[in-house]
Design an enzyme around this catalytic site. Sequence first.
Site, short mmCIF file in Angstrom:
data_model
loop_
_atom_site.label_atom_id
_atom_site.label_comp_id
_atom_site.label_asym_id
_atom_site.label_seq_id
_atom_site.Cartn_x
_atom_site.Cartn_y
_atom_site.Cartn_z
N GLU A 129 74.47 16.18 16.66
CA GLU A 129 74.04 17.32 17.48
C GLU A 129 74.44 17.13 18.94
O GLU A 129 74.96 18.05 19.59
CB GLU A 129 72.52 17.51 17.37
CG GLU A 129 72.02 17.80 15.97
CD GLU A 129 71.62 16.55 15.21
OE1 GLU A 129 70.85 16.66 14.25
OE2 GLU A 129 72.09 15.44 15.57
N ARG A 136 61.97 7.41 20.93
CA ARG A 136 60.76 8.09 21.39
C ARG A 136 59.98 7.27 22.41
O ARG A 136 58.97 7.72 22.92
CB ARG A 136 59.88 8.42 20.18
CG ARG A 136 59.50 7.23 19.32
CD ARG A 136 58.88 7.70 18.00
NE ARG A 136 58.63 6.63 17.06
CZ ARG A 136 59.53 6.10 16.24
NH1 ARG A 136 60.77 6.54 16.27
NH2 ARG A 136 59.20 5.14 15.39
N LYS A 149 69.98 14.42 7.47
CA LYS A 149 71.21 14.32 8.26
C LYS A 149 72.40 13.94 7.39
O LYS A 149 73.51 14.45 7.56
CB LYS A 149 71.02 13.31 9.40
CG LYS A 149 70.01 13.74 10.45
CD LYS A 149 70.10 12.93 11.72
CE LYS A 149 69.64 11.50 11.53
NZ LYS A 149 69.58 10.77 12.81
#
Length: 549
Positions: A221, A278, A514
């Site tokens: 992406e 994260r 994915k």
Amino acid sequence: METDRQPIPKTTPDATAVWAELAVHAEAIKKTHLRELFANDATRGEKMALEAEGLYLDYSKNRITDETLQLLFKLAESSGLKERIDAMFRGEKINVTEQRAVLHVALRAPIDSSIFVDGADVVPGVHAVLTSMAAFCDKVRSGAWKGHTGKPIRHIVNIGIGGSDLGPVMAYEALRHYSTRDLTFTFVSNVDGTDFAEAVHSLPPEETLFIISSKTFTTLETMTNAGSARAWSVAGMAGDETSVAKHFVAVSTNAEEVTKFGIDTANMFGFWDWVGGRYSMDSAIGLSTMLAIGPEKFRELLGGFHAMDEHFRSAPFEANLPVLMGLLSVWYTNFLDAETAAILPYEQYLKRFPAYLQQLTMESNGKHVTLDGETVSYKTGAIYWGEPGTNGQHSFYQLIHQGTHLIPCDFIAFAKPLNPLGRHHDILLANVIAQAEALAFGKTAAEVEAEGTTSRLVPHKVFEGNRPSNTIVGEQLTPATLGKLVALYEHSVFTQGAIWKIDSFDQWGVELGKVLAQRIIPELEGVTEPALKHDSSTNALIRRFRKAK
């Protein structure tokens, strides 16, 4: 020095005596209302409160007693939580499925401290990157960094996904009050072309800088968006490919791919495999944050993180904010059958904080096997969601107050506003206090009848109450306070994972989709229809989209 010890207690929590005690205790708590708990102890509101590092936690409106807390602390001790905390700070490879250390705490460690991974002190490298980031940010912010046509940069576009997007977006919005208004900041993450198209719609290419954030520089992406950004930027420079070096920088560790893209590796800011996505907003991933608020404020942010790190590492469980919050989450998830948790910041600047916490909490603890690969026999990972302030009151609070789901809430508020405006802040604070009170105590049928309500409407106006909440209060939203708040939730997540004996630092669950997408992309793009070998539904969808093209 770091070792490869991996403390993995083999006993699952639900097989322990204290788990059984908590289960029995929970049955009694389910029959006890918060009205009763407060009536029996006039000092409960003061006793069940904890203040540390400038954050005040009122946890009195939880469905707990002193016995509950003692049992939860006993559960934490029996789980080896303290040993697990120490192992993380020592740099042990507690991410067992990827054989990696988990050292986001090193990203905010002072320069005179030492943290070792594989025998090497990582702190000097962290500060070298911070110094490099600061020098770059000073050039851009001052106007010394010029684009290809000689104009200074006025627009920053951060391209990333997951932790490379959610952290920077949240931090920018949270600290916008402190940001330079000479620069605009836009964030692109979705591979949907609309995200990129709208982000650059009104931007002048000669004044726009792109930050491409991808550790491997191969994330589908991110690199798809990066390719579109490159084409857009070069087109705006009359097709001059050399312009890329002045309008793109990279947050990556793959120098070869960065160079191929056209970015000077002198403008590549690295990080390490012991930084999870994260948990990376205070690494080079935070380059956009530093550009917005400046190096000095960014270091204040890191200082806030570090203060909460040290509190988590050193405070006894009963006085430890992250441990207490993590244990309460375990209590509701495993013993009171709560499925979700609401994050409700009464601070507009924190509007992206619930979305940020969704990844932090659910990617960390949405696991179905223990550290040693055994299927869990208990719930892990609540579903986190929320919205800022009074907006939610006119949206989903109806369900929290009168619905059939038990939804523990975290209210977040600040004593002082960043933008004083008439009565606004007093009204805001009155609302947060009132909502916590209403959730806890509700309104009985007798109270509704006393207001003169007709009998037909009484059931509709009753609030059962007994809906639990925490209220977290800071003095004011500053960079340091944001750091403390994020670290508070990071370590609460860690606490939950340690209790559940799961790996909070891998994310294999995001991989399968994915991988399948990579297989389907050429099936959608091919000129002739391929022989499809999926299930009938997937095959039909592929054919439908091909036909629509």
